[in-house]
Design an enzyme around this catalytic site. Structure first.
Site, PDB file in Angstrom:
ATOM      1  N   CYS A  36      22.507  76.176  31.247  1.00 38.86           N
ATOM      2  CA  CYS A  36      21.875  77.438  31.638  1.00 38.86           C
ATOM      3  C   CYS A  36      20.683  77.158  32.541  1.00 38.86           C
ATOM      4  CB  CYS A  36      21.419  78.210  30.398  1.00 38.86           C
ATOM      5  SG  CYS A  36      20.856  79.904  30.762  1.00 38.86           S
ATOM      6  N   CYS A  40      15.346  80.452  27.501  1.00 36.99           N
ATOM      7  CA  CYS A  40      14.963  81.411  26.459  1.00 36.99           C
ATOM      8  C   CYS A  40      14.657  80.660  25.163  1.00 36.99           C
ATOM      9  CB  CYS A  40      16.082  82.417  26.233  1.00 36.99           C
ATOM     10  SG  CYS A  40      16.498  83.374  27.714  1.00 36.99           S
ATOM     11  N   CYS A  43      17.177  80.844  22.106  1.00 36.87           N
ATOM     12  CA  CYS A  43      18.606  80.621  22.371  1.00 36.87           C
ATOM     13  C   CYS A  43      19.287  79.917  21.200  1.00 36.87           C
ATOM     14  CB  CYS A  43      18.787  79.806  23.644  1.00 36.87           C
ATOM     15  SG  CYS A  43      20.519  79.482  24.064  1.00 36.87           S
TER      16      CYS A  43
END
Length: 314
Positions: A36, A40, A43
């Site tokens: 990714c 975040c 996650c």
């Protein structure tokens, strides 16, 4: 291939165990990549591997899932549009809709890497595109990690929403409620986006992903209490597209395939993989999926998921 863990069970024994309780994989989530471009903090499917199946093998997996009863496939990650600049997921979308004739094909993305040219090439084959957005405050998104560099996540969100309208793809919004956004009022912003569904998740902890010694994330600072989640839901109860999912509803009610096409059993608060469906077939792998079909139905897992059946204002 022999990708999965060895459960010490023959195919004959597994078939005997199958019985009437074995679920049909009506709706499957294929996380074909863990990579990714965002970071975040909460996650729960992190970049612990860079492996991605060859496209032909991924298509074979889709084919045998369809033969086992799959009606809906959702492609997720990681970030699905990282692989081959979105062409990998695009070709899977096209194959599942055009060749397999699945009723519903969807993607969950952060939206930051999607180009208009992708919609021009693949949009006709896609039923639903969900974009994750946890705040309409840029500073909050930055604290969460839902952005890349100084690039605006919200700019990407609104651009993708417009392309969905232009190319007749149903737009969906996903939000994870956590300590940084639990007090935010998103009603007006969500209403202006007008998604077909707004999935609101409670921040979930899974050992080995966002908690524990082997994890790439420590999501402890993002965790909220049930009452905080419920208060967020009360604040937004008048938003008609709201679909809430607490930890109880979420944890075991999804059929999740990892990058090796192994079902992931989350019942013990961590992800335990089955053998790959490419090695042992769908039915035997399903025995170790931990899938709670009753909770899937209770949380509204079956809905109008084909854009041909939706009443949308294009």
């Amino acid at each position: 291939m022999q990708m999965g863990a060895d459960y010490g069970m023959s195919a004959e024994t597994a078939n005997h165990m199958k019985g009437p309780a074995t679920p049909v994989p009506t709706s499957v989530n294929y996380h074909f990549t863990r990579q990714c471009n965002y970071k975040c903090g909460f996650c729960f499917h992190t970049a612990k591997s860079s492996f991605v199946l060859p496209l032909d093998e991924a298509k074979q997996g889709m084919k045998i899932l369809k033969q086992a009863g799959m009606e809906k496939i959702n492609f997720s990650g990681g970030e699905p549009f990282l692989q081959n600049r979105g062409h990998f997921v695009g070709e899977l979308v096209k194959y599942c809709k055009d060749t397999l004739q699945l009723p519903s094909v969807s993607i969950v993305s952060n939206g930051s890497l999607i180009k208009k040219s992708w919609f021009q090439q693949y949009g006709t084959y896609l039923d639903i595109l969900a974009v994750s957005c946890d705040s309409f405050n840029p500073e909050t998104n930055e604290m969460i990690g839902r952005q890349q560099g100084k690039r605006s996540h919200l700019t990407s969100l609104y651009q993708v929403r417009d392309w969905c309208t232009e190319y007749k793809v149903a737009f969906k919004l996903n939000t994870v409620v956590n300590t940084y956004n639990t007090d935010e009022d998103m009603a007006d912003s969500v209403t202006s986006l007008n998604p077909c569904r707004w999935k609101v998740f409670q921040c979930l902890i899974l050992d080995g992903e966002n908690a524990g010694v082997d994890a790439l994330r420590d999501a402890s600072r993002f965790v909220i209490q049930d009452e905080q989640f419920n208060e967020f839901l009360r604040r937004h109860a008048h938003v008609s597209c709201l679909v809430p999912e607490s930890n109880e509803k979420m944890q075991n009610s999804y059929l999740i395939l990892d990058e090796c096409m192994r079902f992931l059993d989350c019942r013990e608060g961590k992800k335990i993989p089955s053998k790959s469906i490419l090695d042992v077939g769908v039915d035997q792998a399903l025995l170790f999926s931990g899938f709670d079909e009753s909770m899937f139905l209770k949380r509204g897992g079956r809905y109008t998921w084909s854009k041909a059946d939706m009443t949308l204002d294009w």
